[in-house]
Scaffold this motif. Structure first.
Motif, PDB file in Angstrom:
ATOM      1  N   PRO A 198       0.831  -1.213   0.000  1.00  0.00           N
ATOM      2  CA  PRO A 198       0.000   0.000   0.000  1.00  0.00           C
ATOM      3  C   PRO A 198       0.859   1.254   0.000  1.00  0.00           C
ATOM      4  O   PRO A 198       1.834   1.369   0.745  1.00  0.00           O
ATOM      5  CB  PRO A 198      -0.811  -0.129   1.303  1.00  0.00           C
ATOM      6  CG  PRO A 198      -0.820  -1.594   1.610  1.00  0.00           C
ATOM      7  CD  PRO A 198       0.498  -2.117   1.128  1.00  0.00           C
ATOM      8  N   GLY A 199       0.511   2.207  -0.875  1.00  0.00           N
ATOM      9  CA  GLY A 199       1.229   3.471  -0.921  1.00  0.00           C
ATOM     10  C   GLY A 199       2.611   3.395  -1.528  1.00  0.00           C
ATOM     11  O   GLY A 199       3.413   4.326  -1.393  1.00  0.00           O
ATOM     12  N   GLU A 200       2.923   2.331  -2.229  1.00  0.00           N
ATOM     13  CA  GLU A 200       4.259   2.132  -2.793  1.00  0.00           C
ATOM     14  C   GLU A 200       4.592   3.186  -3.839  1.00  0.00           C
ATOM     15  O   GLU A 200       3.782   3.482  -4.723  1.00  0.00           O
ATOM     16  CB  GLU A 200       4.315   0.739  -3.419  1.00  0.00           C
ATOM     17  CG  GLU A 200       5.622   0.391  -4.097  1.00  0.00           C
ATOM     18  CD  GLU A 200       5.533  -0.961  -4.786  1.00  0.00           C
ATOM     19  OE1 GLU A 200       5.844  -1.041  -5.985  1.00  0.00           O
ATOM     20  OE2 GLU A 200       5.139  -1.948  -4.123  1.00  0.00           O
ATOM     21  N   ASP A 201       5.775   3.757  -3.748  1.00  0.00           N
ATOM     22  CA  ASP A 201       6.265   4.729  -4.718  1.00  0.00           C
ATOM     23  C   ASP A 201       6.718   3.981  -5.973  1.00  0.00           C
ATOM     24  O   ASP A 201       7.601   3.118  -5.892  1.00  0.00           O
ATOM     25  CB  ASP A 201       7.439   5.508  -4.122  1.00  0.00           C
ATOM     26  CG  ASP A 201       7.935   6.635  -5.022  1.00  0.00           C
ATOM     27  OD1 ASP A 201       7.666   6.592  -6.239  1.00  0.00           O
ATOM     28  OD2 ASP A 201       8.606   7.546  -4.498  1.00  0.00           O
ATOM     29  N   PRO A 202       6.139   4.286  -7.150  1.00  0.00           N
ATOM     30  CA  PRO A 202       6.551   3.554  -8.359  1.00  0.00           C
ATOM     31  C   PRO A 202       8.010   3.750  -8.719  1.00  0.00           C
ATOM     32  O   PRO A 202       8.597   2.907  -9.402  1.00  0.00           O
ATOM     33  CB  PRO A 202       5.626   4.132  -9.441  1.00  0.00           C
ATOM     34  CG  PRO A 202       5.134   5.434  -8.908  1.00  0.00           C
ATOM     35  CD  PRO A 202       5.065   5.257  -7.429  1.00  0.00           C
ATOM     36  N   GLU A 203       8.622   4.848  -8.277  1.00  0.00           N
ATOM     37  CA  GLU A 203      10.037   5.066  -8.555  1.00  0.00           C
ATOM     38  C   GLU A 203      10.927   4.164  -7.702  1.00  0.00           C
ATOM     39  O   GLU A 203      12.051   3.847  -8.089  1.00  0.00           O
ATOM     40  CB  GLU A 203      10.409   6.536  -8.294  1.00  0.00           C
ATOM     41  CG  GLU A 203       9.831   7.505  -9.310  1.00  0.00           C
ATOM     42  CD  GLU A 203      10.450   7.339 -10.690  1.00  0.00           C
ATOM     43  OE1 GLU A 203      11.680   7.302 -10.779  1.00  0.00           O
ATOM     44  OE2 GLU A 203       9.687   7.256 -11.665  1.00  0.00           O
ATOM     45  N   LEU A 204      10.403   3.732  -6.550  1.00  0.00           N
ATOM     46  CA  LEU A 204      11.194   2.911  -5.629  1.00  0.00           C
ATOM     47  C   LEU A 204      10.805   1.446  -5.679  1.00  0.00           C
ATOM     48  O   LEU A 204      11.616   0.566  -5.417  1.00  0.00           O
ATOM     49  CB  LEU A 204      11.035   3.435  -4.197  1.00  0.00           C
ATOM     50  CG  LEU A 204      11.510   4.862  -3.933  1.00  0.00           C
ATOM     51  CD1 LEU A 204      11.236   5.265  -2.494  1.00  0.00           C
ATOM     52  CD2 LEU A 204      12.989   5.004  -4.251  1.00  0.00           C
ATOM     53  N   GLY A 205       9.543   1.153  -6.041  1.00  0.00           N
ATOM     54  CA  GLY A 205       9.069  -0.213  -6.058  1.00  0.00           C
ATOM     55  C   GLY A 205       9.048  -0.803  -4.654  1.00  0.00           C
ATOM     56  O   GLY A 205       9.010  -0.082  -3.645  1.00  0.00           O
ATOM     57  N   ALA A 207       6.263  -3.985 -10.081  1.00  0.00           N
ATOM     58  CA  ALA A 207       5.286  -4.761 -10.846  1.00  0.00           C
ATOM     59  C   ALA A 207       4.473  -3.844 -11.749  1.00  0.00           C
ATOM     60  O   ALA A 207       4.109  -2.729 -11.371  1.00  0.00           O
ATOM     61  CB  ALA A 207       4.361  -5.528  -9.908  1.00  0.00           C
ATOM     62  N   LEU A 208       4.197  -4.322 -12.956  1.00  0.00           N
ATOM     63  CA  LEU A 208       3.431  -3.571 -13.945  1.00  0.00           C
ATOM     64  C   LEU A 208       2.316  -4.458 -14.479  1.00  0.00           C
ATOM     65  O   LEU A 208       2.497  -5.661 -14.658  1.00  0.00           O
ATOM     66  CB  LEU A 208       4.324  -3.137 -15.110  1.00  0.00           C
ATOM     67  CG  LEU A 208       5.595  -2.354 -14.762  1.00  0.00           C
ATOM     68  CD1 LEU A 208       6.460  -2.182 -16.000  1.00  0.00           C
ATOM     69  CD2 LEU A 208       5.239  -1.006 -14.174  1.00  0.00           C
ATOM     70  N   GLN A 209       1.162  -3.874 -14.743  1.00  0.00           N
ATOM     71  CA  GLN A 209       0.074  -4.638 -15.330  1.00  0.00           C
ATOM     72  C   GLN A 209      -0.585  -3.845 -16.426  1.00  0.00           C
ATOM     73  O   GLN A 209      -0.483  -2.616 -16.493  1.00  0.00           O
ATOM     74  CB  GLN A 209      -0.950  -5.041 -14.275  1.00  0.00           C
ATOM     75  CG  GLN A 209      -1.719  -3.885 -13.655  1.00  0.00           C
ATOM     76  CD  GLN A 209      -2.730  -4.361 -12.619  1.00  0.00           C
ATOM     77  OE1 GLN A 209      -2.778  -5.529 -12.262  1.00  0.00           O
ATOM     78  NE2 GLN A 209      -3.554  -3.444 -12.140  1.00  0.00           N
ATOM     79  N   LEU A 267       9.823  -6.134 -12.721  1.00  0.00           N
ATOM     80  CA  LEU A 267      11.197  -5.686 -12.922  1.00  0.00           C
ATOM     81  C   LEU A 267      11.961  -5.934 -11.635  1.00  0.00           C
ATOM     82  O   LEU A 267      11.551  -5.482 -10.557  1.00  0.00           O
ATOM     83  CB  LEU A 267      11.225  -4.190 -13.270  1.00  0.00           C
ATOM     84  CG  LEU A 267      10.288  -3.739 -14.407  1.00  0.00           C
ATOM     85  CD1 LEU A 267      10.371  -2.225 -14.581  1.00  0.00           C
ATOM     86  CD2 LEU A 267      10.633  -4.457 -15.701  1.00  0.00           C
ATOM     87  N   ALA A 268      13.062  -6.682 -11.722  1.00  0.00           N
ATOM     88  CA  ALA A 268      13.844  -7.046 -10.533  1.00  0.00           C
ATOM     89  C   ALA A 268      15.262  -6.531 -10.678  1.00  0.00           C
ATOM     90  O   ALA A 268      15.928  -6.789 -11.689  1.00  0.00           O
ATOM     91  CB  ALA A 268      13.849  -8.564 -10.342  1.00  0.00           C
ATOM     92  N   GLU A 269      15.725  -5.800  -9.682  1.00  0.00           N
ATOM     93  CA  GLU A 269      17.115  -5.347  -9.677  1.00  0.00           C
ATOM     94  C   GLU A 269      17.690  -5.498  -8.280  1.00  0.00           C
ATOM     95  O   GLU A 269      16.951  -5.562  -7.290  1.00  0.00           O
ATOM     96  CB  GLU A 269      17.228  -3.902 -10.157  1.00  0.00           C
ATOM     97  CG  GLU A 269      16.597  -2.880  -9.241  1.00  0.00           C
ATOM     98  CD  GLU A 269      16.901  -1.442  -9.674  1.00  0.00           C
ATOM     99  OE1 GLU A 269      17.656  -0.775  -8.943  1.00  0.00           O
ATOM    100  OE2 GLU A 269      16.389  -1.012 -10.718  1.00  0.00           O
ATOM    101  N   SER A 270      18.985  -5.582  -8.191  1.00  0.00           N
ATOM    102  CA  SER A 270      19.658  -5.771  -6.910  1.00  0.00           C
ATOM    103  C   SER A 270      19.772  -4.449  -6.163  1.00  0.00           C
ATOM    104  O   SER A 270      19.978  -3.389  -6.756  1.00  0.00           O
ATOM    105  CB  SER A 270      21.062  -6.346  -7.120  1.00  0.00           C
ATOM    106  OG  SER A 270      20.997  -7.602  -7.747  1.00  0.00           O
TER     107      SER A 270
END
Length: 371
Positions: free
Chosen positions: A193-200, A216-218, A230-233
């Motif tokens: 909830p409230g997740e920033d799309p720039e931070l994921g 996540a994108l839909q 999209l997964a990054e370290s």
């Protein structure tokens, strides 16, 4: 204007002649041949499990394989996502005006069952390209140019593709998110909830030792397109590579790391694959000994001992649960793998399961170094 995808048609792979991917998909994972094409130095075999279709392009012809693009990648790889669109030519023009590279402009293909039009667009996700397919006028089993293949009945283990996960370079998720949003009409799907799309969603797998960032994108409602992850370290204080870093090195760049296949019965599917010889990733023993894990598993209607025997992970609460099991890599390079997923009301991906996957892949890599 974005080129809105309506449905995922198939996922394409490029492998050298003699590589056993097609045989392994049939023998170990319950996929069945659907259609085949042999021409121009290529053998293209479409395999199906439920609504999930994998197209294995084997060989290396002088030209491009039908419905795709030969990326001449250094290792066997999942190289293309094919999406149904309403108008392939218009979609290709729209993406070209946005600055996208269209290495295969619209092509018309016809056989006795009808016609289809497709174009191939390069993506910013490593060697992954996208095919925009218009096939409303086609009535055959797969696509024009392919002949049907007789096969036994589907195993019934898998119903459809649940999600697609791309391994990304550190810091690249925001750029990729905007590209898929602007060009294909995807939008951000909050995992918290409230997740920033720039931070994921940041999943810290171990204090001081990095973790993963998931975005996540839909697609808009009404389309039948899997969730794109999209997964990054995350930066950490360890010299050991995590699962995304390992993929980037072994795959030699970003790309499709795994496909999540939805199954209505993960116990039956995982057992069937294991009996057939499919190699499943074993989670750490401590996973099932976490405080509250046994009660969580029982609340979901499962026996902890049975999940542990199959290596199945479970996460969730408040009557909404998620079950997952992961295969080992389908390639000798230890890159692309499959995931089986069963949802009981849960829509995310389970932070505890992500940590368990990270740890099990670390342990698997350590065992490989000792061998």
């Amino acid at each position: 204007m974005a080129a809105h995808a309506r449905r995922l048609c198939h996922i394409a792979f490029h492998v050298p002649a003699g590589q056993p991917l097609a045989q392994d998909l049939q023998r170990l994972f319950g996929f069945q041949p659907l259609a085949v094409r042999e021409a121009g130095g290529w053998r293209q075999l479409a395999l199906r499990s439920g609504d999930a279709i994998f197209l294995v392009n084997e060989g290396a012809g002088p030209g491009e394989p039908l419905y795709g693009l030969d990326p001449r990648h250094a290792v066997p790889s999942a190289t293309n996502l094919c999406f149904d669109v309403d108008d392939a030519s218009a979609a290709a023009r729209a993406l070209a005006t946005r600055g996208c590279r269209v290495p295969v402009p619209p092509v018309n293909v016809r056989d006795a069952q009808g016609t289809a039009t497709y174009a191939v667009v390069s993506s910013p996700a490593g060697n992954l390209s996208l095919t925009l397919l218009e096939r409303a006028g086609y009535h055959g089993p797969f696509l024009p140019g392919f002949g049907p293949v007789s096969s036994k009945a589907d195993s019934g283990w898998v119903s459809h593709v649940d999600h697609l996960t791309l391994a990304c370079m550190p810091g690249s998720s925001p750029k990729l998110r905007r590209w898929f949003q602007d060009c294909l009409g995807f939008h951000h799907l909050p995992l918290n909830p409230g997740e920033d799309p720039e931070l994921g969603l940041e999943v810290v797998v171990q204090s001081g030792h990095g973790g993963l960032r998931l975005t996540a994108l839909q697609n808009p409602s009404g389309s039948v397109v899997p969730t794109l992850v999209l997964a990054e370290s995350l930066p950490g204080a360890t010299n050991r590579q995590d699962q995304v870093e390992q993929f980037l090195v072994r795959h030699r760049g970003p790309g499709l790391q795994h496909v999540g296949l939805y199954t209505p019965n993960i116990m039956e599917a995982s057992e069937g694959m294991a009996v057939a010889g499919g190699r499943l990733l074993t989670p750490p023993k401590a996973y099932y000994q976490q405080p509250g894990k046994e009660g969580q598993i029982l609340a979901a209607g499962f026996k902890p001992s049975l999940l542990a025997r199959q290596g199945i992970l479970l996460d969730g609460d408040k009557g909404k649960f998620l079950l997952q099991v992961f295969t080992k890599s389908l390639f000798a390079e230890d890159t692309f793998f499959l995931e089986l997923i069963q949802r009981q009301g849960a829509t995310g991906f389970g932070q505890d399961n992500i940590r368990a996957l990270w740890q099990s892949m670390q342990e698997e890599a350590a065992r490989g170094q000792k061998a």
